[in-house]
Each structure stands twice: as C-alpha cells, then as structure tokens.
Design a protein around this motif. Sequence first.
Motif, PDB file in Angstrom:
ATOM      1  N   VAL A 314      46.553  51.302  16.833  1.00 26.56           N
ATOM      2  CA  VAL A 314      45.679  51.534  17.993  1.00 26.56           C
ATOM      3  C   VAL A 314      44.740  50.349  18.168  1.00 26.56           C
ATOM      4  N   ARG A 315      44.335  50.150  19.419  1.00 30.78           N
ATOM      5  CA  ARG A 315      43.424  49.048  19.740  1.00 30.78           C
ATOM      6  C   ARG A 315      41.999  49.475  19.416  1.00 30.78           C
ATOM      7  N   THR A 316      41.252  48.590  18.701  1.00 30.85           N
ATOM      8  CA  THR A 316      39.850  48.903  18.389  1.00 30.85           C
ATOM      9  C   THR A 316      38.883  48.061  19.224  1.00 30.85           C
ATOM     10  N   ALA A 317      39.339  46.933  19.735  1.00 34.52           N
ATOM     11  CA  ALA A 317      38.496  46.084  20.581  1.00 34.52           C
ATOM     12  C   ALA A 317      38.867  46.335  22.047  1.00 34.52           C
ATOM     13  N   ALA A 318      37.947  45.990  22.926  1.00 32.82           N
ATOM     14  CA  ALA A 318      38.222  46.205  24.357  1.00 32.82           C
ATOM     15  C   ALA A 318      39.423  45.368  24.806  1.00 32.82           C
ATOM     16  N   GLU A 319      40.172  45.924  25.743  1.00 25.62           N
ATOM     17  CA  GLU A 319      41.340  45.245  26.322  1.00 25.62           C
ATOM     18  C   GLU A 319      40.929  43.849  26.801  1.00 25.62           C
ATOM     19  N   GLY A 320      41.693  42.837  26.436  1.00 22.93           N
ATOM     20  CA  GLY A 320      41.442  41.482  26.942  1.00 22.93           C
ATOM     21  C   GLY A 320      40.507  40.649  26.076  1.00 22.93           C
ATOM     22  N   VAL A 321      39.795  41.280  25.130  1.00 20.88           N
ATOM     23  CA  VAL A 321      38.890  40.513  24.261  1.00 20.88           C
ATOM     24  C   VAL A 321      39.732  39.715  23.267  1.00 20.88           C
ATOM     25  N   PRO A 322      39.480  38.413  23.130  1.00 25.33           N
ATOM     26  CA  PRO A 322      40.274  37.638  22.157  1.00 25.33           C
ATOM     27  C   PRO A 322      39.770  37.828  20.733  1.00 25.33           C
ATOM     28  N   GLY A 323      40.614  37.565  19.769  1.00 30.37           N
ATOM     29  CA  GLY A 323      40.220  37.627  18.365  1.00 30.37           C
ATOM     30  C   GLY A 323      40.453  36.289  17.683  1.00 30.37           C
ATOM     31  N   CYS A 324      40.109  36.219  16.420  1.00 33.15           N
ATOM     32  CA  CYS A 324      40.344  35.016  15.620  1.00 33.15           C
ATOM     33  C   CYS A 324      40.655  35.515  14.217  1.00 33.15           C
ATOM     34  N   ASN A 325      41.722  34.997  13.620  1.00 35.02           N
ATOM     35  CA  ASN A 325      42.233  35.646  12.415  1.00 35.02           C
ATOM     36  C   ASN A 325      42.644  34.668  11.305  1.00 35.02           C
ATOM     37  N   PRO A 326      41.669  33.930  10.737  1.00 30.99           N
ATOM     38  CA  PRO A 326      42.027  33.115   9.561  1.00 30.99           C
ATOM     39  C   PRO A 326      42.274  34.040   8.376  1.00 30.99           C
ATOM     40  N   ALA A 327      43.373  33.825   7.643  1.00 28.26           N
ATOM     41  CA  ALA A 327      43.772  34.802   6.624  1.00 28.26           C
ATOM     42  C   ALA A 327      43.214  34.515   5.233  1.00 28.26           C
ATOM     43  N   PHE A 328      42.727  33.313   4.998  1.00 27.23           N
ATOM     44  CA  PHE A 328      42.256  32.960   3.651  1.00 27.23           C
ATOM     45  C   PHE A 328      40.956  32.177   3.766  1.00 27.23           C
TER      46      PHE A 328
END
Length: 358
Positions: A314-328
Amino acid sequence: MTAAEHLYTIQLLGMGEDVRILDQVHLPHALEFRDLKTFEEAAEAIAVMRVRGAPLIGATAASGMALAARVDASDEALASAAQVLRDTRPTAVNLGWALDRSMKCMLEVPVEDRVKVAYQEAASVIREDAMANQAIGQHGLNLVKQLSEVKEGKPVNILTHCNAGWLATTHLGTATAPIYLAHREGIPVHVWVDETRPRSQGAALTAWELHREGVPCSVIADNAGGLLIQRGEVDMVITGADRVAANGDVCNKIGTYLKALAAAAAEVPFCVAVPTSTIDADMPGGDDIPIEERDDQEVLTATGLAEDGSVQTVRTAAEGVPGCNPAFDITPAELVTVLVTECGLIKPGHAGDLVSSE
Ligand code: MRU
C-alpha cells in the motif's frame, strides 16, 4: 537440533545439479524454496532479493557460476555470465570476491573440468562461510559473556540493524552468531530488532529467525534506538556489514551510521561482525564504496499481510510525491569499537591487515 539448523539458505543439490535457495521475498508470511536452473535465475534471485545479505549474495554468485559452467564453460561464456551476476547489486563486496574466486579456479583448468571445479568452489564458499559464522559466534560470545557478568543475571540487551542473521549467510549469521551461541549456553539475552525500513529486513527476517529459535526480541521503529541507547537500555550494538574498507570504515544497511553515532555518544560498544570475505583490501576508505540506490517506491509504500491473508503493498506517501532511497551508509572506523571476525576481535583500523590486496 535447533530451528536455525533445520533450514538452508542455499544448497547445491549435487554435482552438476540445480541450486536450491530459501526464497526470502515471501518471509515472514510464507516459507518457500526455489530451485535455480541457470545463472540468469541466480542473477535474478540476487537482484530482486530472493537472497540477500553480503555472504549469501557471494554464495549465490559462486553457485550461479557453476550453473553457467554446466551450459557453456568457454572463457567467453563464463566471462559474460560473471558480468551479468556482477551487475546485480553494487555494494556487497562478497559478490565480486566470489565471482573472482570462481573464475580464477575455472580458468586454471581445461574446459572439460570446469563444471566440477565450479561446483567444488561454490561448495567451498558455502562451507567456509559457515565455518566463519561459527568462529565469529565464538569470538563474539566472549563479549556477550563479559557484559552478562556485569548485568548479574539480567538479560544483555543487544540492538541490531537489518538482517545479519543466518538468512544472510550459510549458517549462524554474523551479528546473530554470538547471540545464538549465548542463548544456547543459557546466557539471558534480549534483542532490540530495528525494523529497517524500507525493506523491513529487521521486522520481516531478523525477528522471524530469532523468534523461531526462541531468542527474546522486540521489533522497534528505526528511530527508537537513540532513545533506548540514551536510557541505558542497550548494552551493545552489533551489526553486519556489506563491505569494510581497509581503514575499517563500515558500509552497512542505511541507518547503521545513526546507531553508531548514538552508541558513541552514550559510550555503548558498537560492534560489527564480518567474515574476512567482506573486507575489501582494495578500498582504502569508505568514501569510494558504491552505495546502491534503489527504487523510490520502496520508501513510498509499505508491504504486509492483510486481514484476508493476502500480502499487499500500500502507498504511505501522497500520490506523486517523489522519494529517495539510498540502501547503505558508511560508519567511520572511529565509531566502531571492534570488528568481530573469524580471526578474532580486531580493531577496525587493522581491517586491511587481515586480507591481501589484489
Ligand atoms: O539489502 P540487503 O538486505 O542485502 O542488506 C543486508 C545488510 O545490510 C546486512 O546487514 C549485511 O549484508 C550483513 S549480512 C551478514
């Protein structure tokens, strides 16, 4: 026999046969195994994280090379398979380490002998990791015992981040190895398990395996560790690593650095359990370690078991909001109290002395 010993994360099903993995994408909701038939399937398993954790990625890569050799063991075909496997994930150094090992021993023998050599080498990578887990456990157990003496029978509270358990390796795990051995010896321990967003390796994997073995544990939100450390409710932090630079800088799952900062501020030991296969002698410091950037959808959504028994995202952030996902992230060596390796307890600054540079 304990719960952990019943299951294998990876198994060569025989000389020249398929490779069986425990498919981790379904945990903790379903325990499923998958037989890999080709190196492309091994690469897919690493890329989509059916297997994950630095040592297990290495073991899967070596096994993938064995699968490649049984189809075509020419120099060109092997080099091309190794490249496909190498391109799956960038951060864990065990991937390249295992591929280089496999390639080196195959290229030393005639083409007709390469399948046998590749399976033997994959078996060695799997077996050596299991032996390293056991030795790491014994060395780390001494640390837990020292803390337990001070606690006079009260549980030693150990905080861990991500999954550096048996699911990430071929036997007892790295960070969890001292915990399992302490628990089996009757030393009271309790583990604070960081949830580890966005992929939830703590909640989904570490807590599952600890609970399965009967080790007392509590899942905490990633941001809770600072408070618990500040309050004196953490006696020791122990994590694994995806790569340790020669100077002792530690690259591990995103969020590790913040725990190291909190531990240093409260003078709580911050320990990193690694096999020497995770030390990169060719990487002088942490700054140049490639940090995997993953799909931002992992941050913008959450996945779990719905009331009807189905696994849903399920989506937890508002539709269209970008994210950033550095894994380490990188924890500087000065924040690391000790590296717990199969060779013993090592000051992080001496990491490079344990392995030879190519
Ligand atoms: O992205 P993952 O799940 O592969 O990340 C795993 C980790 O960060 C582990 O802590 C690390 O590989 C050590 S595994 C013994």
